[in-house]
Structures are given as structure tokens and as C-alpha cells.
Design a protein around this motif. Structure first.
Motif, short mmCIF file in Angstrom:
data_model
loop_
_atom_site.label_atom_id
_atom_site.label_comp_id
_atom_site.label_asym_id
_atom_site.label_seq_id
_atom_site.Cartn_x
_atom_site.Cartn_y
_atom_site.Cartn_z
N UNK A 140 0.84 -1.21 0.00
CA UNK A 140 0.00 0.00 0.00
C UNK A 140 0.87 1.25 0.00
N UNK A 141 0.63 2.13 -0.95
CA UNK A 141 1.37 3.39 -1.12
C UNK A 141 2.88 3.17 -1.28
N UNK A 142 3.26 1.97 -1.77
CA UNK A 142 4.68 1.64 -1.90
C UNK A 142 5.43 2.56 -2.86
N UNK A 143 4.71 3.20 -3.79
CA UNK A 143 5.39 4.09 -4.73
C UNK A 143 5.65 5.47 -4.11
N UNK A 144 4.99 5.76 -3.00
CA UNK A 144 5.26 7.00 -2.27
C UNK A 144 6.15 6.63 -1.08
N UNK A 145 7.38 6.22 -1.41
CA UNK A 145 8.27 5.64 -0.41
C UNK A 145 9.31 6.63 0.12
N UNK A 146 9.42 7.78 -0.52
CA UNK A 146 10.40 8.75 -0.08
C UNK A 146 9.88 10.17 -0.32
N UNK A 147 10.52 11.10 0.34
CA UNK A 147 10.08 12.49 0.24
C UNK A 147 11.03 13.26 -0.68
N UNK A 148 10.48 13.84 -1.76
CA UNK A 148 11.28 14.65 -2.68
C UNK A 148 11.11 16.14 -2.41
N UNK A 149 9.98 16.52 -1.86
CA UNK A 149 9.73 17.92 -1.52
C UNK A 149 8.85 17.90 -0.28
N UNK A 150 8.06 18.93 -0.07
CA UNK A 150 7.17 18.93 1.09
C UNK A 150 5.95 18.09 0.78
N UNK A 151 6.04 16.78 1.04
CA UNK A 151 4.97 15.85 0.72
C UNK A 151 4.90 14.73 1.75
N UNK A 152 3.82 14.00 1.72
CA UNK A 152 3.57 12.97 2.74
C UNK A 152 4.38 11.71 2.47
N UNK A 153 4.66 10.95 3.55
CA UNK A 153 5.32 9.64 3.45
C UNK A 153 4.29 8.57 3.80
N UNK A 154 3.41 8.31 2.84
CA UNK A 154 2.24 7.47 3.10
C UNK A 154 2.59 6.03 3.46
N UNK A 155 3.56 5.44 2.75
CA UNK A 155 3.88 4.03 2.99
C UNK A 155 4.44 3.83 4.40
N UNK A 156 5.36 4.69 4.81
CA UNK A 156 5.95 4.59 6.15
C UNK A 156 4.88 4.75 7.24
N UNK A 157 3.96 5.70 7.04
CA UNK A 157 2.88 5.91 8.00
C UNK A 157 1.99 4.68 8.11
N UNK A 158 1.69 4.05 6.96
CA UNK A 158 0.83 2.87 6.96
C UNK A 158 1.50 1.70 7.69
#
Length: 393
Positions: A140-158
């Protein structure tokens, strides 16, 4: 002796229970069939002891569901006891075929909906299980695995949310970036590669294939998938190459910077069969661009090999690519939802992962190490030998 026969040397952690959420019903049923069959045939002098209570059953599937109210709100329900069970929860967060009603309107379930249902079932367990393992093939949300700018880290949170709810282990397949496990350093996070299953499926379905360096090559479609392609190339003794994407960073289209061109690094591909290896086929445009570039360089047959076939843009472009001779075969696993249309395509090879997952569950239930399952080199060499494929390098 088959691998599943060696497990009886240890006592199970607890009675085995599998909760396949609605998104993974078909895969869960296949996994259950393997486990029931193995345990019916398995002999041990200890099977009548209290430690093996419930070891052989007609089904290991636990009856659970997530009914919804008219507003779209839902609740998790488990309709039989799970006290003391070693539970394995199976969920496919990409299954868009399921729908629910919101005030009379039909909604297709999104990854967020599936993830919430998973949490509801964990909440319904109420801490009564002995151990909870989540098997989430597509992370889940594995493609949002790192932060490039001011954005959420969804996979880590999950991942943190699941472990805080009492999940002991999380098993996923071919994670986009395995380093997300750093968000839960005190819990088990396993990312499993289906390399062996892909190789076996190719050998079974393409009798005239020659898996040696003179006739075949492995290609990574981008720099992010290099480690995956390197592993394939090493276990098969093949050469490899890669494409890197030149992007226009002044524009954002559909949430991403558009690709300007694909540049190739590697040996000559002329006359060779090609394995394009990636983790996800999403729209498929990038993969087909790579195939086109390889054909321009006079490659022979092109096999598209991907763990997850999402096909967010439909199958028309793959139909056209097959008809034009751009691709020869397309292979994805049954870890995620497969449309009935996909399964009928003449170029499609379905790679069944149910037996592998059943073996992992069986091994973990006996509290044995799965390190041998995570590194399938021995099994790959055996299947290459079985099909008379010599590894030359």
C-alpha cells in the motif's frame, strides 16, 4: 523430500487461520487448497498431541467480512473464534473490481478503501490472536516511499500504523523500494521476489526458449529496477542492459514529469530474445516505449515480465503491440486482481503464486526460517537443469 514435508519437526505457533479479505478471495482459496492438501498427507507422531490441535482441517479460511452502511461507512466482522490463532491476513489493495454504494451511488474500491478494511479486520480481532501477519502483495502506497519535496510519506505511515495495531510481521512482494522497512525497524518486513516462478513459467510456456548469454538478454526499463534485472541476469548467466529516462522537469502531467526519451546502456541486442523486467506495469506506455527502442535495435522476441499487472490504461495498447510484433509474451502474477479479459489474451502468461505463499505460511506457522524460500537460487538451477537449459557466461 518435498519442502512442505520437512516442517513437522517443530510445533506450530498456534492454530492456523487465514483471513482473505474480499479483494483476495480467489488467491486465498488457492492457498487454502494447498495447505489443506499438504496437512492431510503429512504424517507425524505428534499430530494427536494438544500442541497440534486443529492442525488438520477442511479449511483454514476464517469467515470475515466488512459490511457497509448506506452512507458508505463500514465495520469489520469476524464470524468465528480466532482466540490463540496464528492469523494471516491477505489483502489486494489494487482490486478495483469491487464496488460499494454511497447514498445510492456506486463507488469502485480504491487502495485507501482496501487498507481501511484491513485495519477494520485487525480491530475486530481485538488482540485475541496469538500472532498477526499481514500478507500484502502490492505494498500500500509503496510508490510514495520517499520524500522529494514537502509531501507525505504514506507508505511509512501505513507500516507504522499496522504495527501499532498489533501486526507482528508484514510480507510483501517486490516492494518498489525495500528501504521503507526502515520505518518499522523492530518488526519483520519481508519483500519476496517471484524470480523462480517467472523463470519456471517461461520454460513451461515457451518450449523453444534458450536461456543462455548467446540467445537472451535481460533489460531494466529504468535505473530504479537495476537490482531486479541484475539478479535475473546473474542467476541465469545472461548479459544485461538498462534504459534511463530523460524527463522534462519543467512540466507535470498526471502527477509526474513527462518522459522525453529513453536512453540505452548495454551490449548489442541484435537477434537476442529480451526479458524486460520490472515490478509494475501501470499504464504500460513506458514499457512499450522500451520494447519499441529494442525492436529498433533489431532485438528478437520481447518478453515483458512484471510482478504486478495493473493496466490502468486498459489492454488496447498491448493488443496493438502484440499484433505489430512489438511484444511476444506478457507475464504478470496473480498477486493482484486480473480481469477476465486479460486472462483470455493469447500473449498473456499467468504466473500463479498461491503455492509459494502457502509454503511461506506453512513454514512461518511452524516458526521455521523462510530464508531458504527468499533466496531461490537452488530451485532456479534445478528447473534450468530439468528443461536442459545450460547457464553459460
Amino acid at each position: 523430500m518435498p519442502k512442505h514435508e520437512k516442517i513437522v519437526e517443530t510445533i506450530p505457533v498456534g492454530p492456523l487461520g487465514i483471513i482473505a479479505l474480499e479483494s483476495s478471495k480467489s488467491l486465498g482459496a488457492k492457498i487454502n487448497e494447498h495447505l489443506v492438501s499438504w496437512r492431510d498427507l503429512r504424517e507425524s507422531e505428534h499430530k494427536e498431541t494438544i500442541a497440534f490441535k486443529g492442525y488438520q482441517r477442511d479449511s483454514f479460511l476464517i469467515n470475515a467480512c466488512c459490511p457497509r452502511f448506506g452512507t458508505g461507512e463500514a465495520k469489520g466482522m469476524i464470524k468465528e473464534t480466532v482466540r490463540g490463532y496464528d492469523l494471516y491476513l491477505l489483502v489486494d489493495v489494487t482490486n478495483y473490481s469491487l464496488t460499494y454504494s454511497v447514498c445510492g451511488h456506486t463507488n469502485h474500491m480504491s487502495p485507501d478503501d482496501h487498507y481501511q478494511d484491513l485495519k477494520r479486520i485487525i480491530a475486530a480481532v481485538g488482540g485475541k490472536a496469538r500472532r498477526i501477519t499481514v500478507i500484502m502483495p502490492y505494498l500500500y502506497e509503496g510508490r510514495q516511499h520517499r520524500r522529494n519535496s514537502r509531501e507525505s510519506l504514506d507508505c511509512a505511515l501505513a507500516l507504522q500504523e499496522l504495527t501499532n495495531m498489533g501486526v507482528e510481521s508484514i510480507i510483501t512482494f517486490d516492494a518498489h523500494d525495500p528501504r521503507v522497512q526502515n520505518s518499522i525497524p523492530l518488526n519483520t518486513f519481508e519483500t519476496v521476489q517471484p524470480t523462480y516462478q517467472f523463470i519456471k513459467a517461461i520454460l513451461k510456456n515457451v518450449p523453444d526458449i534458450k536461456m543462455d548469454a548467446d540467445h537472451m538478454m535481460v533489460i531494466s526499463p529504468d535505473e530504479g529496477g537495476m537490482s531486479r534485472a541484475v539478479y535475473f541476469a546473474n542467476v541465469l548467466g545472461l548479459d544485461m542492459g538498462m534504459f534511463y529516462k530523460r524527463r522534462d522537469y519543467t512540466k507535470i502531467i498526471n502527477g509526474r514529469n513527462p518522459i522525453v526519451a529513453h536512453e540505452f546502456l548495454g551490449d548489442d541486442v541484435e537477434g537476442k530474445d529480451i526479458l524486460i523486467v520490472d515490478d509494475i506495469v501501470s499504464s504500460g506506455e513506458s514499457m512499450l516505449d522500451v520494447a519499441s527502442e529494442l525492436k529498433r535495435r533489431k532485438a528478437n522476441r520481447i518478453f515483458v515480465v512484471s510482478t504486478f499487472g495493473l493496466f490502468t490504461g486498459g489492454l488496447d495498447k498491448f493488443d496493438k503491440a502484440y499484433e505489430e510484433g512489438l511484444i511476444y509474451r506478457l507475464m504478470t502474477t496473480n498477486l493482484v486482481y486480473q480481469s477476465p479479459e486479460l486472462l483470455t489474451k493469447p500473449y498473456y502468461i499467468n504466473v500463479d503464486m498461491s503455492k509459494y505463499i502457502a509454503l511461506i505460511i506453512d513454514t512461518l506457522n511452524h516458526d521455521n526460517s523462510i530464508s531458504g524460500l527468499l533466496n531461490p537460487v537452488e530451485r532456479i538451477n534445478k528447473v534450468l537443469e530439468k528443461y536442459n537449459q545450460t547457464k553459460k557466461k
